[in-house]
Design a protein around this motif. Structure first.
Motif, PDB file in Angstrom:
ATOM      1  N   ALA A 235       0.832  -1.308  -0.020  1.00 13.76           N
ATOM      2  CA  ALA A 235       0.072  -0.029   0.183  1.00 13.76           C
ATOM      3  C   ALA A 235       0.992   1.286  -0.174  1.00 13.76           C
ATOM      4  N   ASP A 236       1.946   1.376   0.717  1.00 13.85           N
ATOM      5  CA  ASP A 236       3.044   2.380   0.936  1.00 13.85           C
ATOM      6  C   ASP A 236       3.514   2.764  -0.424  1.00 13.85           C
ATOM      7  N   ALA A 237       3.745   1.462  -1.405  1.00  9.47           N
ATOM      8  CA  ALA A 237       4.231   1.458  -2.867  1.00  9.47           C
ATOM      9  C   ALA A 237       3.128   1.693  -3.774  1.00  9.47           C
ATOM     10  N   PHE A 238       1.750   1.973  -3.264  1.00  7.17           N
ATOM     11  CA  PHE A 238       0.691   2.189  -4.297  1.00  7.17           C
ATOM     12  C   PHE A 238       0.418   1.090  -5.164  1.00  7.17           C
ATOM     13  N   VAL A 239       1.096  -0.161  -4.950  1.00  9.83           N
ATOM     14  CA  VAL A 239       0.890  -1.196  -6.029  1.00  9.83           C
ATOM     15  C   VAL A 239       0.288  -2.657  -5.374  1.00  9.83           C
ATOM     16  N   GLU A 240      -0.436  -2.272  -4.413  1.00 13.73           N
ATOM     17  CA  GLU A 240      -1.301  -3.585  -3.918  1.00 13.73           C
ATOM     18  C   GLU A 240      -2.010  -4.108  -4.811  1.00 13.73           C
ATOM     19  N   ALA A 395       4.020   4.013 -14.891  1.00  8.11           N
ATOM     20  CA  ALA A 395       2.720   3.107 -14.621  1.00  8.11           C
ATOM     21  C   ALA A 395       1.796   3.304 -15.899  1.00  8.11           C
ATOM     22  N   GLN A 396       1.742   4.399 -16.471  1.00  6.69           N
ATOM     23  CA  GLN A 396       0.957   5.028 -17.427  1.00  6.69           C
ATOM     24  C   GLN A 396       1.423   4.364 -18.689  1.00  6.69           C
ATOM     25  N   GLU A 397       2.818   4.001 -18.911  1.00  8.26           N
ATOM     26  CA  GLU A 397       2.915   2.997 -20.017  1.00  8.26           C
ATOM     27  C   GLU A 397       2.589   1.714 -19.945  1.00  8.26           C
ATOM     28  N   ILE A 398       2.927   1.243 -18.820  1.00  7.97           N
ATOM     29  CA  ILE A 398       2.345  -0.070 -18.443  1.00  7.97           C
ATOM     30  C   ILE A 398       0.776  -0.343 -18.659  1.00  7.97           C
ATOM     31  N   ASN A 457     -15.894  -2.259 -20.189  1.00  6.29           N
ATOM     32  CA  ASN A 457     -15.892  -2.525 -18.707  1.00  6.29           C
ATOM     33  C   ASN A 457     -14.395  -2.996 -18.477  1.00  6.29           C
ATOM     34  N   HIS A 458     -13.693  -3.598 -19.385  1.00 17.05           N
ATOM     35  CA  HIS A 458     -12.308  -4.004 -19.224  1.00 17.05           C
ATOM     36  C   HIS A 458     -11.299  -2.645 -19.271  1.00 17.05           C
ATOM     37  N   LEU A 459     -11.832  -2.070 -20.080  1.00 14.63           N
ATOM     38  CA  LEU A 459     -10.780  -0.810 -20.332  1.00 14.63           C
ATOM     39  C   LEU A 459     -11.141   0.256 -19.030  1.00 14.63           C
ATOM     40  N   LEU A 460     -12.478   0.244 -18.479  1.00 14.21           N
ATOM     41  CA  LEU A 460     -12.687   0.971 -17.356  1.00 14.21           C
ATOM     42  C   LEU A 460     -11.738   0.403 -16.095  1.00 14.21           C
ATOM     43  N   ALA A 461     -11.808  -0.812 -15.913  1.00  9.97           N
ATOM     44  CA  ALA A 461     -11.014  -1.396 -14.765  1.00  9.97           C
ATOM     45  C   ALA A 461      -9.693  -0.784 -14.844  1.00  9.97           C
ATOM     46  N   ARG A 465      -7.745   1.570 -12.127  1.00  8.82           N
ATOM     47  CA  ARG A 465      -6.669   1.399 -11.425  1.00  8.82           C
ATOM     48  C   ARG A 465      -5.540   2.151 -11.540  1.00  8.82           C
ATOM     49  N   GLU A 466      -5.369   2.570 -12.633  1.00  9.46           N
ATOM     50  CA  GLU A 466      -4.372   3.866 -13.206  1.00  9.46           C
ATOM     51  C   GLU A 466      -4.764   4.967 -12.338  1.00  9.46           C
ATOM     52  N   SER A 467      -5.919   5.715 -12.464  1.00 11.97           N
ATOM     53  CA  SER A 467      -6.404   6.650 -11.722  1.00 11.97           C
ATOM     54  C   SER A 467      -5.937   6.521 -10.244  1.00 11.97           C
ATOM     55  N   GLN A 468      -6.278   5.479  -9.671  1.00  9.50           N
ATOM     56  CA  GLN A 468      -5.954   5.042  -8.262  1.00  9.50           C
ATOM     57  C   GLN A 468      -4.538   5.574  -7.818  1.00  9.50           C
TER      58      GLN A 468
END
Length: 516
Positions: A235-240, A395-398, A457-461, A465-468
């Motif tokens: 969580a501290d790394a924002f990658v949970e 993260a955006q690239e991935i 829905n797939h793209l929204l998921a 996660r990217e926005s989060q």
């Protein structure tokens, strides 16, 4: 004693009377003159025994209390003690208490005396980890197994259950001694080593089983602790939830056409609703981001730790200078007072100029420190911004690659679905399809609409996660910088207040000297 006729209420007036009375006798823990008013917050020991008290109240100011006697009263409910966090010894014997409660905040408590009450259950004091002595004699404890509640207190060496129904059981003494190997005193009697050995032999099998259970619980607790620490690190790394197929599974959850599409041979042959390669690729990309996040967390922590190290060093250097100035002025002022006392003439010279110089010098040092810390915070802000920016870009690239995989998969499925619809309409190459699935594919518009919805829905998921991740990283940085600035403002205000108080003190001293 309280005033005549006042027996059951702990009013401020009554408490003031008790404190004044005990101040003379000594049990408050302070040595003060008869004229001096002792504040409740300074009292360390308080004896309220034999006062006819029915309600524990108005003790919230006694924050320094280490010892409190409330024995031989009419108390029925344990309450009003939560602020007494420094309490080490509490005597509530000879009351009418039926339930143990309200002790959660007394974590420093070492001695607890609840003898001669009406308690029938041991409960609600798990937080008293420092407990060494527990007296609950002459209560209503019936079940010998209740004693096991106390095994969590590893420092207990004095116990007293005498006068309870459970103490009449045949194996009572052996049972308690066996399951409390560190016990030194039981029911006012010293527990000899040979008695401990006999008790241990008597309950050898039970102790083995208990130790096995304890070991399993310790392992589970340790595993849970390790797991929680790992989750917190993520969580501290924002990658949970990025160290596996979690994002992929979230993407395909609740697809409207999942069951029908799995019946199409061309898709069923891929083993899952998603083709195997996109599933693996999506997971690999998430794991890549997960590992990047952990590396970036180390870098951010290194920057923050470096800031605090420099901050402490800089503050210590300035404070050392300030201390030196104050010490020098103290010496100067003492010498001045000594010289002024040796002459009967009215003093004409005054150290006011020196005091003003001191004040100005202290202010200059404080402003210097403010400037240095402000620069350090700005530098940290810039460094963290760069690190967060680089991480968010990765993260955006991935996530963009994940979306690209989804687009390609959607195009492939669209082709297969379109061909299946055409075959169903012609009734060609659809023998393997169940009849209910054929009916679904007869409605071309509905099928293609559901497929589009699934894709969206797939793209929204992925976007969510990217926005989060992006929002949380930036929010963390903003909170960090804001907190540092607020703490610095507070430190500065305290320092300036201290300087003013110091100067005011010496100005009063000078006023007395020149007007004697």
């Amino acid at each position: 004693m309280y005033g005549e006729g006042i027996k059951a209420r702990l009013t401020e007036e009554n408490l003031r009377s008790v404190v004044a009375e005990q101040r003379v006798k000594g049990p408050t823990g302070h040595s003060v003159s008869q004229e001096e008013r002792l504040e409740f917050s300074e009292v360390q020991k308080l004896d309220l025994g034999f006062k006819g008290i029915s309600i524990i109240e108005n003790l919230w100011e006694f924050i320094s209390l280490t010892t409190l006697h409330l024995n031989n009263n009419c108390i029925q409910k344990l309450e009003g003690l939560s602020r007494l966090t420094n309490l080490m010894s509490l005597n509530l014997s000879f009351n009418n208490i039926m339930e143990i409660e309200g002790l959660e905040s007394l974590k420093k408590l070492e001695e607890l005396n609840l003898c001669n009450n009406n308690i029938s259950v041991l409960e609600n004091f798990d937080s008293l980890e420092n407990l060494v002595s527990f007296n609950i004699a002459d209560n209503n404890l019936k079940d010998l197994n209740q004693v096991m509640y106390l095994r969590k207190f590893k420092n207990l060496f004095t116990l007293n259950f005498s006068g309870n129904p459970l103490s009449e059981e045949d194996n009572y003494k052996w049972f308690v001694i066996a399951f409390f190997p560190n016990l030194k005193y039981l029911d006012y009697r010293y527990v000899k080593s040979d008695i401990k050995k006999q008790a241990s032999d008597k309950f050898h099998i039970e102790l083995q089983e208990l130790n096995r259970v304890d070991l399993e619980m310790e392992k589970k607790a340790e595993a849970s602790k390790t797991h929680q620490a790992e989750l917190q690190l993520q969580a501290d790394a924002f990658v949970e939830s990025l160290n596996g197929p979690f994002l992929f599974e979230h993407m395909i959850k609740d697809d409207p056409l999942a069951n029908q599409l799995q019946s199409v041979p061309e898709l069923a042959a891929e083993q899952t609703l998603y083709p195997l390669i996109p599933q693996q690729k999506t997971t690999e990309l998430c794991v890549q981001l997960f590992e990047t996040g952990l590396v970036e967390l180390k870098r951010r922590r290194a920057e923050v730790n470096s800031f605090f190290s420099s901050h402490s060093k800089t503050k210590a250097e300035i404070m050392q200078e300030e201390s030196h100035l104050l010490e020098e002025f103290d010496k100067y002022f003492k010498m001045f007072k000594k010289e002024s006392a040796s002459t009967s003439q009215t003093l004409k010279a005054s150290p006011n100029d020196e005091l003003k110089k001191l004040h100005n010098h202290l202010l200059a040092l404080e402003f210097k420190l403010i400037g240095q810390i402000e620069i350090m915070i700005q530098k940290l802000d810039a460094e963290i911004t760069d690190l967060i920016g680089a991480f968010n870009k990765s993260a955006q690239e991935i996530f963009a690659q994940c979306r690209d995989l989804e687009d390609k998969y959607h195009q492939k499925v669209q082709g297969i679905v379109a061909a299946t619809i055409e075959n169903v309409e012609k009734d060609e190459d659809v023998d393997d399809l169940p009849d209910d699935v054929k009916l679904v594919f007869l409605d071309k518009e509905t099928v293609m609409g559901a497929l589009t919805t699934s894709h969206e829905n797939h793209l929204l998921a992925i976007r969510d996660r990217e926005s989060q991740l992006n929002n949380r990283t930036n929010a963390w940085k903003s909170r960090l910088v804001k907190k540092l600035k607020e703490e610095e403002v507070h430190r500065n205000r305290v320092a300036l207040t201290d300087f003013t108080t110091y100067v005011d003190h010496y100005e009063e001293e000078l006023h007395r000297l020149f007007n004697r």
